[in-house]
Design a protein around this motif. Structure first.
Motif, short mmCIF file in Angstrom:
data_model
loop_
_atom_site.label_atom_id
_atom_site.label_comp_id
_atom_site.label_asym_id
_atom_site.label_seq_id
_atom_site.Cartn_x
_atom_site.Cartn_y
_atom_site.Cartn_z
N VAL A 124 0.84 -1.20 0.00
CA VAL A 124 0.00 0.00 0.00
C VAL A 124 0.88 1.25 0.00
O VAL A 124 0.64 2.21 -0.74
N ALA A 125 1.93 1.21 0.84
CA ALA A 125 2.85 2.37 0.93
C ALA A 125 3.50 2.65 -0.42
O ALA A 125 3.56 3.80 -0.87
N ARG A 126 3.96 1.59 -1.09
CA ARG A 126 4.63 1.75 -2.38
C ARG A 126 3.68 2.38 -3.39
O ARG A 126 4.01 3.34 -4.07
N ARG A 127 2.45 1.84 -3.45
CA ARG A 127 1.49 2.33 -4.44
C ARG A 127 1.09 3.79 -4.17
O ARG A 127 0.90 4.57 -5.10
N ALA A 128 0.99 4.13 -2.87
CA ALA A 128 0.57 5.49 -2.53
C ALA A 128 1.75 6.45 -2.51
O ALA A 128 1.57 7.66 -2.39
N GLY A 129 2.96 5.92 -2.60
CA GLY A 129 4.16 6.76 -2.56
C GLY A 129 4.39 7.39 -1.19
O GLY A 129 4.80 8.55 -1.07
N VAL A 130 4.11 6.65 -0.13
CA VAL A 130 4.33 7.16 1.23
C VAL A 130 5.08 6.09 2.04
O VAL A 130 5.34 5.00 1.54
N SER A 131 5.42 6.42 3.28
CA SER A 131 6.11 5.44 4.12
C SER A 131 5.11 4.46 4.71
O SER A 131 3.91 4.72 4.78
N GLN A 132 5.63 3.31 5.18
CA GLN A 132 4.78 2.30 5.80
C GLN A 132 4.15 2.86 7.08
O GLN A 132 3.01 2.57 7.42
N ALA A 133 4.90 3.70 7.79
CA ALA A 133 4.36 4.31 9.02
C ALA A 133 3.14 5.16 8.71
O ALA A 133 2.14 5.13 9.44
N THR A 134 3.22 5.89 7.59
CA THR A 134 2.07 6.72 7.20
C THR A 134 0.84 5.86 6.93
O THR A 134 -0.27 6.17 7.35
N VAL A 135 1.06 4.74 6.22
CA VAL A 135 -0.05 3.82 5.95
C VAL A 135 -0.67 3.36 7.27
O VAL A 135 -1.89 3.34 7.45
N SER A 136 0.21 3.01 8.21
CA SER A 136 -0.26 2.53 9.49
C SER A 136 -1.09 3.59 10.22
O SER A 136 -2.18 3.31 10.73
N TYR A 137 -0.57 4.85 10.23
CA TYR A 137 -1.33 5.95 10.86
C TYR A 137 -2.72 6.08 10.24
O TYR A 137 -3.73 6.18 10.92
N VAL A 138 -2.75 6.05 8.91
CA VAL A 138 -4.02 6.32 8.22
C VAL A 138 -5.02 5.20 8.44
O VAL A 138 -6.16 5.43 8.82
N LEU A 139 -4.54 3.96 8.24
CA LEU A 139 -5.50 2.85 8.27
C LEU A 139 -5.91 2.49 9.70
O LEU A 139 -6.95 1.87 9.91
N ASN A 140 -5.10 2.88 10.67
CA ASN A 140 -5.50 2.66 12.07
C ASN A 140 -6.19 3.89 12.66
O ASN A 140 -6.43 3.94 13.87
N ASN A 141 -6.45 4.90 11.80
CA ASN A 141 -7.10 6.13 12.26
C ASN A 141 -6.34 6.80 13.38
O ASN A 141 -6.92 7.30 14.34
N THR A 142 -5.01 6.77 13.31
CA THR A 142 -4.20 7.44 14.33
C THR A 142 -3.34 8.52 13.69
O THR A 142 -2.30 8.90 14.20
N ALA A 143 -3.79 9.00 12.53
CA ALA A 143 -2.98 10.01 11.81
C ALA A 143 -2.94 11.35 12.54
O ALA A 143 -1.96 12.08 12.47
N GLY A 144 -4.02 11.66 13.26
CA GLY A 144 -4.08 12.96 13.92
C GLY A 144 -3.84 14.05 12.89
O GLY A 144 -4.34 13.99 11.77
N GLY A 145 -3.02 15.06 13.24
CA GLY A 145 -2.73 16.12 12.28
C GLY A 145 -1.49 15.85 11.45
O GLY A 145 -1.04 16.70 10.69
N ARG A 146 -0.93 14.61 11.60
CA ARG A 146 0.37 14.35 10.98
C ARG A 146 0.33 14.12 9.48
O ARG A 146 1.33 14.23 8.80
N VAL A 147 -0.85 13.71 8.96
CA VAL A 147 -0.93 13.35 7.55
C VAL A 147 -2.03 14.18 6.89
O VAL A 147 -3.14 14.28 7.41
N SER A 148 -1.70 14.79 5.73
CA SER A 148 -2.69 15.66 5.07
C SER A 148 -3.89 14.85 4.59
O SER A 148 -3.79 13.65 4.34
N GLU A 149 -5.01 15.57 4.45
CA GLU A 149 -6.23 14.93 3.96
C GLU A 149 -5.97 14.26 2.61
O GLU A 149 -6.45 13.15 2.34
N GLU A 150 -5.22 14.93 1.79
CA GLU A 150 -4.99 14.43 0.43
C GLU A 150 -4.19 13.12 0.47
O GLU A 150 -4.51 12.15 -0.21
N THR A 151 -3.15 13.09 1.32
CA THR A 151 -2.36 11.87 1.45
C THR A 151 -3.20 10.74 2.03
O THR A 151 -3.13 9.59 1.59
N GLN A 152 -4.02 11.08 3.02
CA GLN A 152 -4.90 10.06 3.61
C GLN A 152 -5.79 9.44 2.54
O GLN A 152 -5.96 8.21 2.48
#
Lengths: 348, 348
Positions: A26-54
């Motif tokens: 998922v990270a590779r396809r979205a062009g983000v880090s694995q940690a970012t994927v984890s934040y987004v999919l576990n709904n723990t992104a808070g303010g760390r990840v932009s709406e667009e990236t999410q």
């Protein structure tokens, strides 16, 4: 003759892909880090990840058909959300089914997945290896099927909470008390209060439930002996000839004034034999069953029965699992599974 | 007042280690590659690894308390050995319990771990996500609780074999036929052979089993209609008042000569009401039950019942799972779960 022509494969059974997509994919396809994927999919992104990236991460997950892997985290951290319940070695009646279905709902609400391992006989280290391979964070198991060595093995595999089911408080772990002796105590208490003084209890001859029968006998004795009343143990199989022989013996010789017949099915068998032998219920002999099955009110006379009550321990058991998994350092008193009460009809 | 002093933790609940040991840890401790650990612990070393190294690997695994992780492989290869059986939404009788316990034994012999997910209501994509998170290689599920989208999601997560349980052959996947209509067909076949021509069937009013009752009605009609005999549908709840009303109606007005009473418990309820109303069984009205419960021979008259036979589909189901998981491209005809046969006693 059978057709021997080659057949087309079933349309709905295509070859699966080589491996399920992971969060790395998922990270590779979205062009983000694995940690970012984890934040987004576990709904723990808070303010760390932009709406667009999410949105990009979620789209990539959907395109790949990514689903979470309940056990994947346990490979890294020793933490899973699975609570395992190896099938009981005892025959399971409606009460225990109600119990584990209720427990599943409650554990589900707390975020756990409750699974049942279908193998009623496995025990000791060999069983523990199979259970450990499922990486449960919690385990509910009969005390007789586990050992200190098995517990150590499971803990090493990441199991944080073990609760044992036992007739008496266990040294091994917090205990869910299968307090069947209280069923006998309830029957004895009612019969003594109703004035019966010659008490007997049916202990099934069948090996898989004889132990439960003896527990119920011990509960009757706990109540009756201090009041100067003995309880006669009567062994009987679930067999018409055995019941007829017993009825004949009681017709000719001395007989108890009241019998606790183990459960409603044994009570039905015994009542049939007593009525066929010409004895009157409850005048010649009173009968109490247990389980409060619907059939009890269809018998003539209608059957008095010990109802095992609403299952008391569900919420406490679920909350205890949760507390232990969260790492609570608590001293846990035994949890009582049953709350027996008498349902009085006509047979006693 | 409750003691508020801090308590010592339960002796048997020490904090677990941070994460379970993996094959990488074993490899490091033994001073070999992870591949070597895999060869040794999976007994696939052949001549590739010396006895001495094998011993070193096994010792390292034992010292670390290493256990296999059933789902770990699925993270890498999409292959697990878990076969999942979501709890049925129907009430489970002794027959289905015998079926899944037998299936567990047979699947165990083939190297699979059979688990049961305790949640009888979940369905659709949401349920599929939970099931997929357990990464089963096989799934046995009611057809009504799954969809093409859910199947696609599960396949992406590595599920290679899906068998659906259904009343009729499913388009979705190979079908294990819960052929309950054959139970009704068996009852009708016996009753027609015994000379009864006014047939009725009890359909339970309870929503969770009404469908099964209608299946049994359809099976009776399949046998009776071509022989010029109609089957009257009679709705009855498991309720003494409902049964008494029905008995009263049949006492006063036209009545069937024989009733297939859904199962042995409904038969017992109906017999009680008919006898209380002064009707004779089988002279005024014959009764057939189903399930062949032990209580049937305790009733007077003794109950004639459709026995659901030894569970036929266990071996075929297990072998079908194994073949699909191995990648067999086969066309799988529906597997019949039940083999009903009549047990003739006195009530019909």
């Amino acid at each position: 003759m059978a057709e021997e022509l080659p057949r087309e494969p079933h349309e709905q059974q295509p070859a699966p892909p080589k491996r399920p997509p992971t969060s790395v994919d998922v990270a590779r396809r979205a062009g983000v880090s694995q940690a970012t994927v984890s934040y987004v999919l576990n709904n723990t992104a808070g303010g760390r990840v932009s709406e667009e990236t999410q949105a990009r991460v979620r789209a990539a997950a959907a395109e790949l058909g990514y689903t979470a892997h309940a056990m994947a985290r346990s490979l890294r951290s020793g933490q899973s959300t699975t609570i395992l319940f190896p099938q009981l070695s005892l025959p399971t009646g409606p009460m225990i089914t109600r119990f584990y279905e209720g427990l599943a709902v409650r554990l589900g609400a707390l975020g756990y997945t409750f699974i049942y391992h279908v193998d009623s006989q496995a025990q000791g280290l060999e069983a523990a290896r199979v259970w450990a391979s499922l990486r449960p964070v919690g385990l509910l198991v009969e005390a007789a099927r586990i050992s200190p060595e098995a517990i150590a093995l499971l803990r090493t595999a990441g199991t944080r909470a073990i609760i044992v089911l036992s007739e008496s408080p266990s040294e091994l772990a917090p205990t869910l008390l299968n307090n069947d002796s209280d069923v006998g105590a309830c029957a004895a208490d009612y019969l003594l209060g109703a004035g019966y003084r010659q008490l007997a209890v049916i202990v099934p001859r069948e090996a898989n439930i004889m132990g439960l029968g003896l527990e119920r006998l011990s509960g009757m004795e706990r109540v009756a002996l201090p009041r100067g009343v003995a309880v006669e143990r009567v062994d009987m199989g679930f067999d018409e000839a055995d019941a007829a022989q017993l009825a004949e013996r009681w017709k000719r010789g001395p007989r108890p004034s009241a019998v606790f017949a183990y459960n409603d099915e044994y009570a039905m068998l015994l009542m049939r034999a007593l009525l066929d032998a010409g004895l009157a219920i409850p005048q010649d002999i009173a009968i109490v069953g247990a389980d409060n099955l619907p059939l009890g009110s269809l018998l003539r006379p209608r059957l008095t029965s010990v109802h095992k009550g609403d299952v008391a321990g569900i919420d406490v058991t679920a909350d205890t699992f949760h507390a232990l998994i969260q790492g609570a350092q608590i001293d846990i008193p035994p949890i009582r599974l049953l709350q027996p009460e008498i349902v009085v009809r006509e047979s006693a």
